[in-house]
Design an enzyme around this catalytic site. Structure first.
Site: not given
Ligand code: ADP
Ligand code: ZN
Ligand code: MG
Length: 628
Positions: A214, A220, A436, A513
Site C-alpha cells: 500500500g 501498514k 483562477e 495545468d
Molecule cells: P505506513 O506504514 O503505511 O507508511 P503508518 O502506519 O506509519 O503508515 O502510519 C503513520 C501514522 O498515521 C500512524 O501512526 C497513525 O497515527 C496514522 N494512521 C495511518 N493509517 C491509519 C489508519 N488506518 N487508522 C488510524 N490511523 C492511521
Molecule cells: Zn491554473
C-alpha cells in the site's frame, strides 16, 4: 582495508580535531617556557659592554663585581660608582675565557660563577623531550585507532544490530480504522500467534510471511504493531534500507541476528519495512546487480525457509512497490500472503478522524463526516496530520477547542503547503485572479465538472492562486464528457489569460495545468479507447521507468505514435475552442468576479455559483425583453 574507507571520514574527522588541539598546546607549552626567561633577561641585561672594555676597566680598577655565566656565555658587570639599584652591564663572553679569569684572579674584583640565572638550555631540552613525547603518543594513537577501525568493520553486523524490539506495542486493532478488509485478513494472523495449536493440531501449516502492500501513510506499520499488540507478542522491526549497508555481508549478518533474537523470543512478530530496498529483483533494474543486496536477500530467504515447522514467528513486510519485488520472495512458504492496504474511503476516513479526534479538544459543531468529505485521497497519516495541524492553529489562535475554521486551514495546508502573504493589487495579481476565475467559471459552466469549492488569491506553497474543486469520489467511473469537462476546466486558466491580456501576455502559470491536460488526453487515446484510434490499449499498466522493466514502453510503431500525438492534439484543440467560447461569452461576468475576488481574496463555492446563476438569469431576462 578498502572496504572500510566509506566509514573513514567519520574517524578522521574526530582525530583531526584531536590533532589540532594537541598541536596548539604543543605550540603553547614551549613558547611559554622559553619566553619567560628571555623576557627576564632582556630586562635585566639592558646595558651592554664589550669584552675589551671590560678587560680595560678591570685593569684600571673601575670594576666592582663580575658574575660569569658559562652556559649563557655572559658576564654581569657592576662598576664602581654605579648606583646600587642600577642594572649590571652584560658582556658577551667567549666559550672559554682564560685570560679574563687570569686577570680577575689577580685583580681586586669580587667575582664568581653563576649558572642559575639562565635556564633556557634546560627549557630547550625539556621542550624537545615534550615534543618527542607528544609525537610518539600521537603515532601510537593513530596506529591503535586504525587497528580498532578494522576490528570494528569486522564485527559490524553483530555489534550494531539496528532492529528495534518492543515487548508491548500498546497498539490494538481499535487504533486502526478505514482498512477493514486488511484488518479482517490479518485477524487470522493474530490467532496463528496466539493459538497455533488450533491449526497445527489438524496438520495445517502456519504461514510464515505476510506482505502488506500500500501507499505510504495508509497504516501498514500501525497494522503490524496492532497485530503484535492484539496477540500480545513482542514486535521486532527493521527497515529494509537499514539492511543495505556499504559493507558486503553486513546486511546478511543483520538478518541473521534479527532472526536469532526473534527465535529466542518466539512467539513474536518480525516487521520488515520498505522490503523493496532489499527485495528488488536480482540482477535487474538500474544500478545493475548489487552484491550486498543480493546477499542480504538470500539470507532473508534462507532464514524464512529455515523456520522448522511452527516456530511461532511471523514475518510481516511492507512495501509500496510490489512490482519490483524479487519473485523468490513471493513464493509459497515466504511472503505468500499479500494484503492490500489502500487509501481509506469516505466512511473509513470518518472513522480514522474519530480515532485521532479522541485525544483532542474538538468543538461540538465540528462534523467529522464533513471533514471526511473534504479529504478524498488522504491517507490515515494525512488525516492524523490534519487534526494535529488544526490543534496547532487552535493553540496559536488561543481558542478553547478546534473548530471547522482550523480544520479547513489545516487541510489546505496539508494539500497545498504553507500559506503565503497575498500580493498587493497590481497587474500580476489581476492576471492571477483572471486565471483562477477562468478555471472556476469554465468548471462551473461545463456539465459534469466537479463543483467549485472555493477560489482564492492567498498563495500557498508554489501556487499564487488556487481554485479548489470537490471531487465526487463515490462515483468511481468517469464518462467521456466528464473527462472533457475536466480538460476544459484546466484550460480555463490559460484561456482567460489569452482572452483578457492577449497572446503576448500569457504566463508560465499554466504549466501544471497543461501537464495534467496532456495526461488526461493521452489516457483517453492510449488506454481508454476514447479517440478515433479506437479500442486499443497502447500503454501497459506500468510505465514506471525506475522499476525493473526497461523498454516496456511504446510497443507500437512510429506511425501509430504519430497518430497518437495527432489524436491528443485534436482532443485538446476541441476543448480549447469550447473553453474560449465560454470565456468570451462571460467576459462581463468575469470582470465582476475578478473585482470581487481581489476585494475578498477568497470566494467560496456557494457564493460563486449564486453569482453565476444571477448573472445568467439577468441575461435571460434581457433577451426576453428584447424579444418582447
Ligand atoms: P505506513 O506504514 O503505511 O507508511 P503508518 O502506519 O506509519 O503508515 O502510519 C503513520 C501514522 O498515521 C500512524 O501512526 C497513525 O497515527 C496514522 N494512521 C495511518 N493509517 C491509519 C489508519 N488506518 N487508522 C488510524 N490511523 C492511521
Ligand atoms: Zn491554473
Ligand atoms: Mg511505515
Amino acid at each position: 582495508m578498502k572496504r572500510s574507507s566509506p566509514r573513514q571520514p567519520h574517524h578522521s574527522f574526530v582525530s583531526t580535531i584531536f590533532l589540532i588541539r594537541l598541536f596548539t598546546s604543543w605550540a603553547l607549552i614551549p613558547g611559554l617556557l622559553v619566553a619567560t626567561p628571555a623576557i627576564a633577561q632582556s630586562k635585566a641585561d639592558s646595558p651592554t659592554m664589550t669584552y675589551g672594555q671590560l678587560y680595560k676597566d678591570i685593569k684600571s680598577g673601575q670594576v666592582k663585581k663580575v658574575e660569569i655565566d658559562p652556559l649563557a656565555q655572559k658576564a654581569r658587570v657592576t662598576l664602581k660608582g654605579q648606583a646600587e639599584d642600577a642594572a649590571p652591564k652584560t658582556v658577551k663572553l667567549f666559550k672559554t675565557n682564560p685570560e679574563l679569569i687570569e686577570l680577575l684572579k689577580t685583580s681586586q674584583v669580587n667575582w664568581g660563577i653563576r649558572r642559575t640565572s639562565d635556564n633556557s638550555a634546560l627549557v630547550n631540552l625539556l621542550s624537545h623531550v615534550i615534543i618527542a613525547g607528544i609525537l610518539i603518543g600521537l603515532l601510537l594513537m593513530i596506529i591503535r585507532r586504525s587497528t580498532q577501525a578494522s576490528g570494528q568493520a569486522m564485527s559490524f553486523g553483530k555489534s550494531r544490530a539496528r532492529f528495534q524490539m518492543e515487548a508491548k506495542t500498546g497498539v490494538g486493532f481499535g487504533n486502526v480504522a478505514g482498512i477493514d478488509e486488511a484488518k479482517e485478513e490479518l485477524q487470522e494472523v493474530v490467532t496463528f500467534l496466539k493459538q497455533p495449536e488450533k491449526f497445527t493440531a489438524i496438520g495445517a501449516k502456519i504461514p510464515r510471511g505476510v506482505l502488506l502492500i500500500g501507499p505510504p501513510g495508509t497504516g501498514k506499520t500501525l497494522l503490524a504493531k496492532a497485530i503484535a499488540g492484539e496477540a500480545g507478542v513482542p514486535f521486532f522491526s527493521i527497515s529494509g534500507s537499514e539492511f543495505v549497508e556499504m559493507f558486503v555481508g553486513v546486511g546478511a549478518s543483520r538478518v541473521r541476528d534479527l532472526f536469532k533474537k526473534a527465535k529466542e523470543n518466539a512467539p513474536c512478530l518480525i516487521f520488515i519495512d520498505e522490503i523493496d530496498a532489499v527485495g528488488r529483483q536480482r540482477g535487474v533494474g538500474y544500478g545493475g546487480g548489487n552484491d550486498e543486496r543480493e546477499q542480504t536477500l538470500n539470507q532473508l530467504l534462507t532464514e524464512m525457509d529455515g523456520f522448522e515447522g511452527n516456530t511461532g514467528i511471523i514475518v510481516i513486510a511492507a512495501t509500496n512497490r510490489p512490482d519490483v519485488l524479487d519473485s523468490a520472495l513471493l513464493r509459497p512458504g515466504r511472503f505468500d500472503r499479500q494484503v492490500m492496504v489502500d487509501y481509506p474511503d469516505l466512511n473509513g476516513r470518518h472513522k480514522i478522524l474519530e480515532i485521532h479526534a479522541q485525544d483532542k479538544k474538538v468543538d461540538e459543531e465540528v462534523e467529522l463526516a464533513t471533514v471526511a468529505r473534504r479529504t478524498p485521497g488522504f491517507t490515515g497519516a494525512d488525516l492524523a496530520n490534519v487534526l494535529n495541524e488544526a490543534a496547532i492553529f487552535t493553540a496559536r489562535r488561543r481558542k478553547e477547542a478546534i473548530t471547522m475554521a482550523e480544520i479547513n486551514d489545516a487541510i489546505d495546508r496539508v494539500v497545498a503547503g504553507m500559506e503565503g502573504t497575498p500580493l498587493i493589487d497590481n497587474k500580476s495579481k489581476r492576471l492571477i485572479a483572471y486565471h483562477e476565475v477562468g478555471h472556476a467559471l469554465v468548471g462551473t459552466l461545463s456539465p459534469g465538472h466537479d463543483p467549485v469549492e472555493k477560489v482564492t488569491l492567498i498563495p500557498r506553497g508554489q501556487a499564487q492562486g488556487l481554485t479548489w474543486f470537490t471531487p465526487d469520489e463515490e462515483q468511481g467511473l468517469m464518462t467521456r464528457s466528464q473527462l472533457l469537462a475536466r480538460i476544459a476546466g484546466l484550460l480555463g486558466g490559460r484561456v482567460a489569460e489569452e482572452v483578457i491580456f492577449g497572446d503576448a501576455e500569457i504566463t508560465t502559470g499554466a504549466s501544471n495545468d497543461i501537464e495534467k491536460i496532456t495526461y488526461y488526453a493521452r489516457q483517453m487515446v492510449t488506454k481508454l479507447g476514447m479517440s478515433e484510434l479506437g479500442l486499443v490499449a497502447l500503454e501497459g499498466e506500468n510505465d514506471n521507468s525506475l522499476g525493473g522493466d526497461w523498454g516496456k514502453r511504446s510497443e507500437y510503431s512510429e506511425a501509430i505514435a504519430g497518430k497518437v500525438d495527432q489524436e491528443i492534439r485534436q482532443i485538446i484543440r476541441a476543448a480549447h475552442q469550447q473553453t474560449h467560447q465560454i470565456i468570451e461569452e462571460n467576459r462581463v461576468l468575469m470582470d465582476q468576479l475578478v473585482d470581487l475576488l481581489i476585494e475578498q481574496e477568497t470566494i467560496d463555492g456557494d457564493q460563486f455559483r449564486q453569482l453565476v446563476e444571477k448573472f445568467h438569469a439577468k441575461q435571460q431576462e434581457k433577451v426576453l425583453v428584447m424579444q418582447g
